[in-house]
Every structure is written in C-alpha cells, then in structure tokens.
Design an enzyme around this catalytic site. Structure first.
Site, PDB file in Angstrom:
ATOM      1  N   HIS A 125      18.320  -1.338  11.884  1.00 58.94           N
ATOM      2  CA  HIS A 125      18.771  -2.724  11.943  1.00 58.94           C
ATOM      3  C   HIS A 125      17.597  -3.707  12.002  1.00 58.94           C
ATOM      4  O   HIS A 125      17.561  -4.715  11.292  1.00 58.94           O
ATOM      5  CB  HIS A 125      19.666  -2.869  13.174  1.00 58.94           C
ATOM      6  CG  HIS A 125      20.314  -4.193  13.362  1.00 58.94           C
ATOM      7  ND1 HIS A 125      19.713  -5.234  14.024  1.00 58.94           N
ATOM      8  CD2 HIS A 125      21.538  -4.632  12.996  1.00 58.94           C
ATOM      9  CE1 HIS A 125      20.545  -6.278  14.069  1.00 58.94           C
ATOM     10  NE2 HIS A 125      21.656  -5.935  13.448  1.00 58.94           N
ATOM     11  N   SER A 161      24.328 -10.815  12.019  1.00 61.48           N
ATOM     12  CA  SER A 161      22.938 -10.370  12.147  1.00 61.48           C
ATOM     13  C   SER A 161      22.143 -10.644  10.882  1.00 61.48           C
ATOM     14  O   SER A 161      20.927 -10.826  10.933  1.00 61.48           O
ATOM     15  CB  SER A 161      22.881  -8.862  12.435  1.00 61.48           C
ATOM     16  OG  SER A 161      23.189  -8.585  13.761  1.00 61.48           O
ATOM     17  N   ASP A 202      14.847  -6.626  18.477  1.00 63.68           N
ATOM     18  CA  ASP A 202      15.868  -5.804  17.837  1.00 63.68           C
ATOM     19  C   ASP A 202      15.613  -4.326  18.138  1.00 63.68           C
ATOM     20  O   ASP A 202      15.160  -3.995  19.225  1.00 63.68           O
ATOM     21  CB  ASP A 202      15.847  -6.091  16.320  1.00 63.68           C
ATOM     22  CG  ASP A 202      17.213  -6.009  15.681  1.00 63.68           C
ATOM     23  OD1 ASP A 202      17.743  -4.890  15.595  1.00 63.68           O
ATOM     24  OD2 ASP A 202      17.750  -7.047  15.270  1.00 63.68           O
TER      25      ASP A 202
END
Length: 601
Positions: free
Chosen positions: A241, A418, A181
C-alpha cells in the site's frame, strides 16, 4: 486504505485558449453557420475550462469577395456584423496574417455565449470563409512515461485533477512529502525520489522485522492468516500500500517507463506505521511528529521535514486528544496533514484522524465525477468532515510483487480514498515549491477548496467543496506571489547546514554581476531554520563588508523552527560579494539545521 481492482520532454505545442472551432457557410449561410456554431459550441464545452473568455478572432473572406478588402471596407463589414450582435463589442481590425485572414478584436472580453453569438453572426455572411478564435500558445510538458495514458486522473478534463496542466507551473522540486503508511519497497520507477525514512512500529510481532523501531522503512509485508487479527477475519496477501501511495505522489517522470507522480520533482520520506493487522495510534502519533520535524524521544531527528504529510489510513472513533496534539504540532511547524476519508460508505466524521481539527480530509470521486462507489458495498466516506474530493477509482501506481515478502516490482490499479489523498499531498508539495513564501496549512486548505472544480454530476452524498484542480490551485499560488520590483532578483541557498550545540555555523550566497547598491526600502531576507528550541539561537545576516544585521536573538523560548521573512535596512550596501547567514547555538541538548534562506534586491 485501498480496494484492489484485480528527460520529461519540454516541447512547445499550440494549446488553444479556446477551441479552434471553425464556422463555415454553405449555400444557405445563416442555417449552415448556425449548425456549424452549434457543433463548435459542443467542442468548446468539452475542452475549455469554465469561465474561458475570448476577445480576438481570425476572419477570412472567400476568394473573389472581400479577400482583398481595404481597411475601410473591412471596418464597414465589422460594423455590419456588430449591428446584428445583441451586445455591443466595439470590433476593430488588428492586423492581417500571412494566409490573407484578418485578426479582429472586441473592446472587451466576451464570455462563451457572447463569443458564440458574435461568431455565428459573422459566419452568417455568405462571403465569410471562416471565423475562428485567436488561440494562444504556451509551453507544454509532455511526459514520456510509457503508461501515462492510463493515468486518467491526471489528464481527464471532466473528472480528473488537472495535474498534467499544472506541470507547466511546477513539479514540486525541492519539496518533501512524508508518506506515513506500510513503508516502501525498492522500485525503479520511484527509488530516485525516495529520501531516508523510518520504521515507527514498536511491536516486533506487528513489524515482522524483529527489531522494533529502526531507520529501515522497508515494507515487510502486511499479509495475514485467517483469524489472525480477530475472529472471523479472512486471510489476505500483502498489498504494498505505501509504495502505491508513494508512487502517486512522486514516481519518477521522463524515464520512458511506467507512471509519473503528481509531484514528480518532489521527494518522498517513507514512514512505516502499518504492518500485520494494521497499526497502533501511538506509533502514528510519533510518526506525525517526526515527519514534521518535531522531536521524538529515542529517535534521530528527521533531516528532511515534510511540506505535507500523507495519511492514507484511519481508525473508527472520535479524534482523541493525543492524535489532535500531534496534528496541532505538525500544523504549528507549517506542515499540512492530508488524510483519507475512508471507504466504508459512512459519515467520515466517525473516523480519525480525518475528523481531527486542521486535517485536510479527502474523499474519492470516479471517472464520471461522482462519489466513488465500488463493488462489495464499499464507497467513499462522506459528510461535513470531508474537505474536497480527488480521483480515487482505478488509480495506477507502483507496487511490490509477492503475496507475502516482496519478490520484485510492478504496477497495479487500486481503488480507494487512499489513492485520492496522495494526489492532494503531491499538489501541496507543488504549491509550496512555487510559493515565494511558504503557505500555512490553513492557507493551503483554503486555496484547495476555493479552486476545486464543481462536480460535473450531482453527488449522492456530500464529499467536499469539489474535485481537486491542480492547475487552478497552482495559478492561485502564482497570482499570490509578490512580484519583485523592476530589476529585483531573488538569491537562494537551500543546501542544509547542520547546527550543533554551542557552535556557530554559516551558509553563504554569492552575488555577482550587480553594479547597484541596496535600496532605501527594507531588503527581504527569508529564513527556514529547523531547530527544536529556537530560544538557543542567534541569527545574523553578514554583508560582504562584514557588517552584521540581527534577524533573531534568542527569542521564542522552546518553540520549534524559525520560518519568517525579515525586512533589513541595507541602504547603500554594494550588492556584489558573499552574503552569509550566521547561526549561533549557545546551549546544549537541542540541535537542528539551516534548511534554506534567500535575499532579494
């Protein structure tokens, strides 16, 4: 890809296998009993899993009537109740409890409708004070994390992933999930579960750290200025994220603070591939290989290969041969690859790597159990490429604070596939931790689909086999575990031992307190050895008396890793003493380590 919306205490609690619904009778017994039954049925439907059965019930008669029934009188009362029940149940008295009620048992398990009909019949007797199902007790795990109540995805029965109940079977201890990520930032609710990772971003412009690939997976921020990525692209702040995804997988539990991860006993290996304006697939391909224990030129070997790789990212287009090759390699090493379906309200078949063969592709569902649809025209991608859904709306997890560079820690609610994907990755860690022998990625995918719960409401587009059911999946793994024969025990060593070129190393298991000898049947010896060329290796089991038993002899050519169970004839060998796994590497250029091994007798 998110869409931003602006000590674990073990207690024993009574968890009824069926709702503790009480059937009472008033002046008009049959009507009141039926009304009570209907109300109880509603409660049962709201709290009990589909397929729940009942076989024992607790019945109490009113004082002055049959409260002091002898056995013969009670048997007659049961025969009368059974006579009015449509399906014969063979009722019998089991025992009397301290409150004066009696436990009665049917000679077969009754489904919900049958049990309700029987209880309604018993309740229609004006002398009955109450009849309730004989619930069961089990040990329950009660998280003390301060914001656990906000994690609806873990505990909502209708639309959640049933993760909270799965913790009674395991928490992923000893397993590893690689989060490929944006990298990770320091967070007090996550740090203890983070292992060393790697930054695979080759472009210094994209990475912002000015040193290309390195061993520091710190999220440097993915903020962008207007038009920086392409003409017409708007400005955006850093989203942190990777830290949000990592927290959903394995945030620390029982620290009286914040949230808890789906597999709070597992560990995270953060792998950075996304930076300014996204990431390059060449970096993602190397990250998949490295995270799964494969060799990447110029990069040190990963000391903690993952059981699952989480890819909450995607790009448009068909699955290209290079990406498929990397996924094939990970799967061949026994690593499940879990990918977000995407949030574009489109067919997931048009986006990679979720459309690659062997990937477990995850769509998002909301708190009502429908396909997630968010504001601005965003919604979970759908179609045949999606294997199953998991909660992906309003998911709370760990994040960094700061519009550009990280300036602290916090929590945030995000939306997106996600956010659904790491719940699946965490469950896979839990499943592999529970399994006696590791499941293959294909077996994991099949179990996830087979145990997925039906959508409580019809979905407007297909998003897989159902909603992730962590408890059902863990129960399926436990049921599939071969039970050792009576008296058998499994001895285990999971301490890593490095294997060097042209060297011999050993890992030991000490057995004590056993006066018996090894059985005539083969003794299972299970191995997990990570190595980039197993043709270099000779592996032997050494008994306490020095006897050697070969388990692997230079076979396999240039294949990676030895993961297998060998039945060894140890008949008559005393069990007490030190058993050793000896590994000899007789060549150069390829190294690895003993990851774990076990022996069962």
């Amino acid at each position: 890809m998110p869409l931003r919306a602006s000590p674990l205490t073990r207690i024993v609690s009574l968890v009824a296998a069926v709702s503790a619904a009480t059937f009472a009778v008033a002046t008009t017994p049959s009507l009141a009993g039926a009304q009570a039954a209907d109300a109880a049925a509603t409660r049962m439907a709201g709290h009990e899993p589909p397929g729940a059965t009942m076989q024992e019930f607790i019945v109490k008669y009113r004082s002055g009537s049959r409260a002091r029934l002898d056995a013969d009188s009670l048997h007659q009362a049961l025969r009368e109740a059974e006579a009015g029940f449509a399906q014969a149940a063979g009722l019998r008295r089991v025992r009397r409890v301290s409150t004066g009620a009696d436990v009665i048992r049917a000679d077969r398990a009754l489904d919900r409708a049958e049990a309700l009909a029987l209880m309604r019949r018993i309740a229609s007797d004006p002398q009955v004070e109450y009849v309730v199902p004989n619930g069961k007790a089990q040990a329950a795990l009660s998280p003390n994390d301060s914001r656990y109540s906000e994690l609806w995805a873990f505990h909502d029965y209708d639309a959640g992933s049933n993760t909270g109940e799965a913790w009674n079977l395991g928490n992923g201890s000893g397993a590893v999930v690689a989060v490929i990520d944006t990298g990770i930032v320091a967070h007090s609710d996550l740090n203890a579960n983070v292992l060393p990772g790697y930054d695979f971003i080759a472009s210094t412009w994209r990475s912002r750290d000015n040193d290309a690939r390195d061993a520091n997976p710190l999220d440097e921020g993915d903020w962008v200025a207007a038009n920086e990525c392409y003409a017409g692209h708007g400005a955006g702040a850093s989203g942190w994220h990777g830290t949000h995804v990592a927290g959903t997988v394995a945030a620390v539990g029982n620290n009286r603070s914040g949230v808890i991860g789906a597999a709070y006993g597992a560990r995270i290996v953060p792998v950075r591939v996304l930076g300014r304006c996204g990431g390059d697939f060449s970096d993602i391909i190397d990250a998949i290989t490295w995270a799964s224990g494969g060799y990447v030129p110029g990069v040190p070997a990963n000391p903690n290969p993952a059981e699952a790789i989480n890819l909450s990212l995607l790009g448009a287009g068909v699955c290209d041969a290079a990406t498929q090759d990397a996924i094939n390699g990970a799967i061949a090493r026994g690593v499940a690859v879990v990918v977000a379906a995407g949030n574009g309200n489109a067919d997931a078949g048009g986006f990679r790597p979720g459309n690659c063969n062997g990937a477990i592709t995850v769509g998002a569902s909301d708190a009502d159990g429908r396909r997630s649809i968010w504001s601005g025209g965003y919604a979970s991608n759908y179609g045949n490429a999606v294997d199953l859904a998991a909660p992906g709306s309003t998911i709370l997890s760990t994040v960094g604070v700061g519009a550009t560079k990280v300036a602290g820690e916090g929590y945030a609610y995000y939306n997106g596939t996600s956010m659904a994907t790491p719940q699946v990755s965490g469950l896979i860690a839990m499943m592999q931790s529970l399994a006696v022998a590791p499941k293959t990625p294909a077996q994991i995918e099949a179990l996830l689909k087979q145990t997925a719960r039906r959508f409580p409401l019809a979905t407007d587009r297909p998003i897989g086999a159902g909603i992730l059911d962590a408890k059902a999946a863990m129960e399926a793994v436990r049921a599939a575990n071969p039970a050792p024969a009576s008296g058998k025990r499994r001895y285990f060593n999971d301490a890593d031992v490095a294997i060097y070129d042209n060297a011999t190393v050993e890992s030991a298991i000490v057995v004590s307190g056993r006066s018996d000898a090894a059985p005539l049947t083969g003794t299972p010896v299970s191995l997990t050895i990570r190595h980039s060329y197993i043709g270099d290796l000779k592996v032997d089991l050494i008994a306490p008396d020095g006897s050697a038993y070969n388990l692997h002899n230079r076979g396999g050519g240039n294949a990676d890793d030895i993961v297998k169970t060998v039945a060894v004839n140890l008949w008559g060998k005393p069990l007490n003493g030190t058993w050793r796994l000896r590994v000899n590497d007789n060549y150069s250029n390829d190294t690895g380590w003993i990851d774990s091994w076990s022996i069962e007798f």
